[in-house]
Design an enzyme around this catalytic site. Sequence first.
Site, PDB file in Angstrom:
ATOM      1  N   ARG A 118       3.787   1.191  21.291  1.00  0.00           N
ATOM      2  CA  ARG A 118       4.279   1.099  22.654  1.00  0.00           C
ATOM      3  C   ARG A 118       3.112   1.235  23.618  1.00  0.00           C
ATOM      4  O   ARG A 118       2.408   2.234  23.608  1.00  0.00           O
ATOM      5  CB  ARG A 118       5.302   2.220  22.883  1.00  0.00           C
ATOM      6  N   ASP A 170       7.531  13.784  20.659  1.00  0.00           N
ATOM      7  CA  ASP A 170       7.051  12.590  19.959  1.00  0.00           C
ATOM      8  C   ASP A 170       7.333  12.770  18.460  1.00  0.00           C
ATOM      9  O   ASP A 170       6.740  13.623  17.802  1.00  0.00           O
ATOM     10  CB  ASP A 170       5.550  12.403  20.206  1.00  0.00           C
TER      11      ASP A 170
HETATM   12  N1  URA Z   1       9.351   8.063  20.866  1.00  0.00           N
HETATM   13  C1  URA Z   1       9.302   9.378  20.533  1.00  0.00           C
HETATM   14  O1  URA Z   1       8.724   9.751  19.523  1.00  0.00           O
HETATM   15  N2  URA Z   1       9.938  10.259  21.320  1.00  0.00           N
HETATM   16  C2  URA Z   1      10.617   9.906  22.430  1.00  0.00           C
HETATM   17  O2  URA Z   1      11.185  10.770  23.088  1.00  0.00           O
HETATM   18  C3  URA Z   1      10.640   8.532  22.768  1.00  0.00           C
HETATM   19  C4  URA Z   1      10.001   7.633  21.969  1.00  0.00           C
END
Ligand code: URA
Length: 210
Positions: free
Chosen positions: A105, A201
């Site tokens: 991302r 995360d």
């Molecule tokens: N990816 C993650 O690991 N945590 C989140 O809160 C959103 C995306």
Amino acid sequence: MTEHVTHVTHPLVQHKLTLMRDQKTSTAVFRQLLREISQLLAYEVTRQLPMTTKRIDTPLEPMDAPTLDGKKLALVSILRAGNGLLDGILELIPSARVGFVGLYRDEETLKPVQYYFKVPTELKDRLVIAVDPMLATGNSSAAAVDLLKQAGATNIRFLCLLAAPEGIARMKEAHPDVPIVTAAIDSHLNEKGYIVPGLGDAGDRMFGTK
Ligand code: URA
């Protein structure tokens, strides 16, 4: 599956998820819980697998016993956090074929960028279960499903641990034919694209990279 979203409210799933959300939970315990939860979610996502029967002999008499039908299913991990769900599910379905979709991302645009794609052959004849613990914006999940469809998949399910309403809406708009199974639907995304209250995360927590 008829519902677009299946929220798995089983007490064991919810209890384990609470432990995972707690920031005091260690990496080792987080990983173990993810493995356990992945199996409970896999139970749900495979609930309607096609069945047939085969003739066997029990010690007492022959019987036509239920057995899974069709080609081996394909599990596709959306890297890297998807790998945390993979091992547990493979314990339950050891003959599954496995694929990987690498998307990261972009932290500025929150848009997915592809860096790896390797999936089993004959995807069109398999149930494909795409796994990623966090359905956040839904951008990378929708992009991963786009790639799976381009590779021939027609029967896809999406398995996650936490979903944000925004991610569910995005997936429903892009892929209304792909049912989602999740352990929780959280409140919202924050300005950085994190699920709130969430668990942080997922990749960092399972691999100890932070
Ligand atoms: N990816 C993650 O690991 N945590 C989140 O809160 C959103 C995306």
